[in-house]
Every structure is written in C-alpha cells, then in structure tokens.
Design a protein around this motif. Structure first.
Motif, PDB file in Angstrom:
ATOM      1  N   ASP A 123       0.833  -1.252  -0.064  1.00  0.00           N
ATOM      2  CA  ASP A 123      -0.145   0.001   0.117  1.00  0.00           C
ATOM      3  C   ASP A 123       0.650   1.248  -0.159  1.00  0.00           C
ATOM      4  OD1 ASP A 123       0.876  -0.422   2.358  1.00  0.00           O
ATOM      5  OD2 ASP A 123      -0.653   0.289   3.615  1.00  0.00           O
ATOM      6  N   ASP A 175       4.174  11.643  -1.954  1.00  0.00           N
ATOM      7  CA  ASP A 175       3.491  10.631  -1.833  1.00  0.00           C
ATOM      8  C   ASP A 175       3.600   9.780  -0.291  1.00  0.00           C
ATOM      9  OD1 ASP A 175       2.457  10.165  -4.582  1.00  0.00           O
ATOM     10  OD2 ASP A 175       4.311  10.436  -4.895  1.00  0.00           O
ATOM     11  N   CYS A 176       4.695   9.992   0.094  1.00  0.00           N
ATOM     12  CA  CYS A 176       5.080   9.209   1.519  1.00  0.00           C
ATOM     13  C   CYS A 176       6.075  10.080   1.958  1.00  0.00           C
ATOM     14  CB  CYS A 176       5.517   7.999   1.085  1.00  0.00           C
ATOM     15  SG  CYS A 176       6.033   6.988   2.445  1.00  0.00           S
ATOM     16  N   PRO A 213      -3.174  14.142   0.633  1.00  0.00           N
ATOM     17  CA  PRO A 213      -4.044  13.486   1.172  1.00  0.00           C
ATOM     18  C   PRO A 213      -4.071  11.922   1.222  1.00  0.00           C
ATOM     19  CG  PRO A 213      -5.130  15.375   0.408  1.00  0.00           C
ATOM     20  CD  PRO A 213      -3.879  15.142  -0.209  1.00  0.00           C
ATOM     21  N   HIS A 214      -4.218  11.100   2.127  1.00  0.00           N
ATOM     22  CA  HIS A 214      -4.014   9.685   2.112  1.00  0.00           C
ATOM     23  C   HIS A 214      -2.446   9.120   1.955  1.00  0.00           C
ATOM     24  CE1 HIS A 214      -8.090   9.717   2.300  1.00  0.00           C
ATOM     25  NE2 HIS A 214      -8.455  10.162   1.318  1.00  0.00           N
ATOM     26  N   HIS A 237       1.243   8.279   3.142  1.00  0.00           N
ATOM     27  CA  HIS A 237       1.793   7.885   4.286  1.00  0.00           C
ATOM     28  C   HIS A 237       2.881   8.552   5.021  1.00  0.00           C
ATOM     29  CE1 HIS A 237      -0.409   4.143   2.190  1.00  0.00           C
ATOM     30  NE2 HIS A 237      -0.524   3.976   3.684  1.00  0.00           N
ATOM     31  N   TYR A 262      -3.253  12.741  11.258  1.00  0.00           N
ATOM     32  CA  TYR A 262      -2.921  11.317  10.809  1.00  0.00           C
ATOM     33  C   TYR A 262      -3.854  10.111  11.387  1.00  0.00           C
ATOM     34  CZ  TYR A 262       1.460  13.741   9.555  1.00  0.00           C
ATOM     35  OH  TYR A 262       2.662  14.583   9.181  1.00  0.00           O
ATOM     36  N   THR A 263      -3.845   9.378  10.779  1.00  0.00           N
ATOM     37  CA  THR A 263      -4.758   8.069  11.188  1.00  0.00           C
ATOM     38  C   THR A 263      -3.462   7.050  11.369  1.00  0.00           C
ATOM     39  OG1 THR A 263      -6.671   8.493   9.714  1.00  0.00           O
ATOM     40  CG2 THR A 263      -6.495   6.347  10.678  1.00  0.00           C
ATOM     41  N   MET A 322      -1.336   7.205   8.229  1.00  0.00           N
ATOM     42  CA  MET A 322      -1.820   8.194   6.821  1.00  0.00           C
ATOM     43  C   MET A 322      -2.346   9.294   7.009  1.00  0.00           C
ATOM     44  SD  MET A 322      -4.832   6.436   4.460  1.00  0.00           S
ATOM     45  CE  MET A 322      -3.645   5.242   3.553  1.00  0.00           C
ATOM     46  N   LYS A 323      -2.115  10.150   6.223  1.00  0.00           N
ATOM     47  CA  LYS A 323      -2.701  11.545   6.169  1.00  0.00           C
ATOM     48  C   LYS A 323      -4.362  11.721   6.000  1.00  0.00           C
ATOM     49  CE  LYS A 323      -2.373  16.369   4.654  1.00  0.00           C
ATOM     50  NZ  LYS A 323      -1.554  17.321   3.899  1.00  0.00           N
ATOM     51  N   GLU A 324      -4.914  12.166   6.807  1.00  0.00           N
ATOM     52  CA  GLU A 324      -6.489  12.223   6.878  1.00  0.00           C
ATOM     53  C   GLU A 324      -6.669  13.211   5.567  1.00  0.00           C
ATOM     54  OE1 GLU A 324      -7.530  13.289  10.633  1.00  0.00           O
ATOM     55  OE2 GLU A 324      -6.762  11.248  11.371  1.00  0.00           O
TER      56      GLU A 324
END
Ligand code: SAM
Length: 272
Positions: free
Chosen positions: A59, A168-169, A199-200, A202, A241-242, A270-272
C-alpha cells in the motif's frame, strides 16, 4: 508571550545542533556495539525490518518519497528506494547534506561505509548480499536532491522543492523528538511536515521513547523531548494522521551507551 517561549525553545535547539558532528554521530550510532547487524536484538536490524515490511506491504508506493531530517544517514531509504521513482533527502545542517552528497557522488570521503547496510536490506528482500551494488546504484539513481529543511516552520521546505500535489510518502527517523524542545513543538512539527504530504499519503515515523538527550558529538549533549506511546498517538491524531500501526522495540540495557532512550517506536500512519 507563549509564542515567544516556543520560538526561544526552537532557537535553543538550533544552537545545540551547531555542535553536531556527522562523522562522530555515525561512528557512535551506526557501528557496533550500538548498531550491530549481526545481533538480532540490536536497534538497527529492528528499524531496517520495520521499514522493509512497511515498504513491501503493497500500500506504500508512488512517485516521490521524502525523508525528513535525513542527517548523515541513508539506511532509512534503502527499502523505499525500490518502490518510489524519486527520493528527496533533507536536513537542517549543511554538514549533514555534504556527508550525503559525498556518498551520492561516490568519490570517496564518506564517514561510514554503508555496504553492510545495503547487504542486510538485500537479504531482507530475498536477494543475495552481492546485489548490494545494484541497490546502491538504484539509490543513487532515485535520489533527486538533498535540500535544507526546518520542521519548525509551517512550510518546512523551500516553496519550489515539491510538486504541487506534494509527496506520496514521508519517512523520518529520530528527527522530530530530537529537534523539538517540548511535546507541543513535536506535535506542531508533525503538522508542519504533514503539509508536504498529499491526502491519504503515508508517514513512516521512527523515534525514541523516554529519551531526554543524545550525543551529537563527543561531549555535545543534545536535549530531546522524552515521549511515551500515548503522547505519540495523541500527537499524530491532533496533527491529522490516522494511525495504522505502532510497534515498539525495547532497547537492551547493555546497548544503552550514548543516550537514555528506553525504547524505539515505529509508526505507519496515513494523512487524513
Ligand atoms: N535521520 C537520521 C538518523 O536516523 O539517524 C538523523 C537523526 S539526528 C538524531 C536528527 C537530525 O535532525 C540531524 O540530522 C539534524 O541536523 C536534524 N535537524 C536539526 N534541527 C532540525 C530542524 N529544525 N528541522 C529538521 N531537521 C533538523
């Protein structure tokens, strides 16, 4: 008044970092006994295994990986370089950026031989240790730049460094708690670096628990913010973050030599 206090705390940290010595830091923290690749309960193999797992779960991949506060080290991007097309290294200090450039240019003069690390990560990937030369070439190919950063600024990188969509990360190891005067600054820094991430995207974060100082050079004690697991989780939530996973490694007594950390954490979020 409160704002002034926060600014003073951050300025005091920046002053401490003027004594940071990349060669001494590498020697202390990235050679045995502290970093013993042959010893399963040593910190470095644990960190490399966490990073390997995170970057091979499927992922986490994409175009751009940004390493926050790289310091003079490269181990933290040795797994990620296989799943990202571009890797951006960053640090606050020119001496650290210079150390990384020495490795990138492959003209000698590096303070540490990263070969055993490259071999170790190849083994984690199921490749022969001799594939380390290919991994080194891959890493040199994907590192696009080595740039200044200040995680205490709302915009930690110069404006033109990242594409509009962001990274992206993000990966970051031993940086945020080592450069923050207190928990509030650590939480703000997490929020600041989050602005670099789409957003989303990592965040893979490695840090210490319960550490109040480490040595940036012989006799250069750098004060750090001692964190506990609950504080790390709360700061991540507060900064948008989640949390996906938090793993903790307890530092064996006999390898606590140059700091007072009780444990090391690895976070995948993961960034919300
Ligand atoms: N990432 C490396 C590692 O895993 O060993 C280095 C970590 S070292 C403990 C902390 C790093 O944070 C140093 O390289 C230092 O130059 C950098 N640093 C200091 N102040 C900073 C700031 N305000 N923003 C970003 N990085 C900073």
């Amino acid at each position: 008044m409160e704002e002034k206090g926060a600014e003073n705390g951050v300025a005091a940290m920046a002053a401490c970092y003027q004594g940071f010595d990349p060669a001494a830091y590498l020697q202390t923290n990235y050679t045995p006994p502290l970093a013993d690749l042959e010893r399963k309960d040593s910190t470095v193999p644990w960190k490399l295994a966490c990073l390997h797992r995170a970057f091979t779960e499927g992922d986490v991949s994409g175009e751009l990986l940004v390493d926050i506060g790289s310091g003079p080290t490269l181990y933290q991007v040795m797994s990620g370089c296989e799943v990202f097309n571009k890797v951006l290294l960053t640090d606050f200090l020119e001496v650290n950026r210079q150390e990384l450039r020495s490795w990138l240019q492959d003209e000698g003069g590096c303070s540490l031989d990263w070969t055993p690390y490259l071999q170790h990560v190849c083994k984690l990937e199921g490749r022969l240790p001799s594939a380390w030369t290919e991994k080194a070439a891959r890493l040199r190919q994907v590192i696009v730049d080595i740039v200044p950063i200040d995680v205490h600024r709302p915009q930690p990188l110069a404006l033109d460094v990242l594409p509009a969509a962001g990274a992206d990360c993000l990966v970051s190891s031993y940086c945020l708690e080592s450069v923050s005067p207190d928990l509030a600054a650590f939480t703000r820094a997490l929020g600041n670096i989050g602005r670099l991430l789409w957003p989303h995207g990592h965040l893979l974060l490695i840090g210490t628990l319960g550490m109040s100082y480490y040595l940036g050079a012989p006799g250069v004690k750098i004060p750090t913010v001692p964190l506990n697991e609950a504080q790390v989780c709360a700061s991540l939530k507060e900064s948008g973050y989640t949390l996906i996973r938090l793993e903790v490694y307890t530092v064996p007594q006999d390898i606590k030599l140059f700091d007072d950390a009780s444990a090391v954490f690895f976070v995948k979020a993961m960034k919300e």
